[in-house]
Enzyme design. Sequence first.
Site, mmCIF file in Angstrom:
data_model
loop_
_atom_site.group_PDB
_atom_site.id
_atom_site.type_symbol
_atom_site.label_atom_id
_atom_site.label_comp_id
_atom_site.label_asym_id
_atom_site.label_seq_id
_atom_site.Cartn_x
_atom_site.Cartn_y
_atom_site.Cartn_z
ATOM 1 N N ASN A 9 -4.269 -2.306 -2.000
ATOM 2 C CA ASN A 9 -3.329 -3.322 -1.538
ATOM 3 C C ASN A 9 -2.713 -2.854 -0.207
ATOM 4 O O ASN A 9 -1.862 -1.966 -0.174
ATOM 5 C CB ASN A 9 -2.265 -3.510 -2.628
ATOM 6 N N ASP A 68 2.483 1.249 -11.467
ATOM 7 C CA ASP A 68 2.234 0.146 -12.388
ATOM 8 C C ASP A 68 3.553 -0.590 -12.599
ATOM 9 O O ASP A 68 4.608 0.033 -12.712
ATOM 10 C CB ASP A 68 1.677 0.659 -13.720
ATOM 11 N N THR A 69 3.476 -1.922 -12.621
ATOM 12 C CA THR A 69 4.683 -2.749 -12.691
ATOM 13 C C THR A 69 4.573 -3.762 -13.814
ATOM 14 O O THR A 69 3.485 -4.275 -14.079
ATOM 15 C CB THR A 69 4.888 -3.502 -11.354
ATOM 16 N N ASP A 151 7.551 -14.041 -8.852
ATOM 17 C CA ASP A 151 8.708 -14.171 -7.959
ATOM 18 C C ASP A 151 9.459 -15.504 -8.082
ATOM 19 O O ASP A 151 10.691 -15.518 -8.088
ATOM 20 C CB ASP A 151 8.293 -13.954 -6.499
ATOM 21 N N LYS A 171 14.149 -8.526 -0.355
ATOM 22 C CA LYS A 171 13.516 -8.216 -1.649
ATOM 23 C C LYS A 171 13.179 -6.731 -1.746
ATOM 24 O O LYS A 171 13.462 -6.081 -2.753
ATOM 25 C CB LYS A 171 12.256 -9.074 -1.843
HETATM 26 P P1 IMP Z 1 1.001 -4.211 -10.342
HETATM 27 O O1 IMP Z 1 1.084 -3.105 -11.351
HETATM 28 O O2 IMP Z 1 1.770 -3.924 -9.079
HETATM 29 O O3 IMP Z 1 -0.421 -4.635 -10.080
HETATM 30 O O4 IMP Z 1 1.733 -5.474 -10.994
HETATM 31 C C1 IMP Z 1 1.289 -6.064 -12.191
HETATM 32 C C2 IMP Z 1 1.693 -7.519 -12.244
HETATM 33 O O5 IMP Z 1 3.112 -7.624 -12.301
HETATM 34 C C3 IMP Z 1 1.274 -8.343 -11.037
HETATM 35 O O6 IMP Z 1 -0.001 -8.874 -11.199
HETATM 36 C C4 IMP Z 1 2.322 -9.434 -11.012
HETATM 37 O O7 IMP Z 1 1.997 -10.445 -11.931
HETATM 38 C C5 IMP Z 1 3.561 -8.722 -11.518
HETATM 39 N N1 IMP Z 1 4.388 -8.222 -10.403
HETATM 40 C C6 IMP Z 1 4.406 -6.953 -9.916
HETATM 41 N N2 IMP Z 1 5.281 -6.839 -8.905
HETATM 42 C C7 IMP Z 1 5.819 -8.073 -8.743
HETATM 43 C C8 IMP Z 1 6.788 -8.611 -7.844
HETATM 44 O O8 IMP Z 1 7.350 -7.922 -6.965
HETATM 45 N N3 IMP Z 1 7.089 -9.919 -7.991
HETATM 46 C C9 IMP Z 1 6.507 -10.709 -8.933
HETATM 47 N N4 IMP Z 1 5.591 -10.266 -9.782
HETATM 48 C C10 IMP Z 1 5.247 -8.956 -9.697
#
Ligand code: IMP
Length: 193
Positions: A9, A68-69, A151, A171
């Site tokens: 990314n 991871d989020t 978001d 943000k």
């Molecule tokens: P990743 O681990 O950063 O790939 O996030 C996993 C998923 O969490 C993403 O596919 C989004 O659906 C959601 N996500 C992560 N960060 C954000 C954000 O800043 N805003 C909204 N959704 C988020």
Amino acid sequence: MKLVFATNNQHKLKEIEAMLGFNISLLSLGEINCSDEIPETGETLEENARQKSEYIFDRYNINCFADDTGLEIDALNGEPGVYSARYAGEEKDAELNMRKVLRLMNGVNNRQARFRTVISLIIDGQELQFEGVVEGVILEEKAGEEGFGYDPIFQPTGFNESFAQMSLDVKNKISHRGRAVSKLVQYLNEKYE
Ligand code: IMP
């Protein structure tokens, strides 16, 4: 020091690069010729972040980190959490994911939720984790066009607008990822000044 960020990314890479000191050069997966689908089969954000950083360290023997989020909604017992990207199916469609959340939250009073990011850093084989959290509520309907993922339906505490109505600058200052990244960068800049 060379440090791999286990991501492709470009947006995330740029964000972190801009905060790092001159002694650290950040490499993407592409730059180490890694095009693998790195497994994310953990049941927690912590496990997934570690799984990704260990995958790179074990194969490339290079210092690295992964993130991871997840969006954790109290009334849904912490869901979608670690399944945030694929909550409505493997196609990872943000629109369908939001629709599912809004449907499950229809008529629910307790709308408290948070975004949580975990970063797993491996340096010389030692793992460290950094966490960033932003509390907020799930809106009744979508608002705003900016950002990505959930978001439009997430409004952080203390603000009258959704993440999708904010500028990226604002943000990033208050977001889960911004906070986790700040902790990581502070650690690296102190260790490698
Ligand atoms: P990743 O681990 O950063 O790939 O996030 C996993 C998923 O969490 C993403 O596919 C989004 O659906 C959601 N996500 C992560 N960060 C954000 C954000 O800043 N805003 C909204 N959704 C988020």
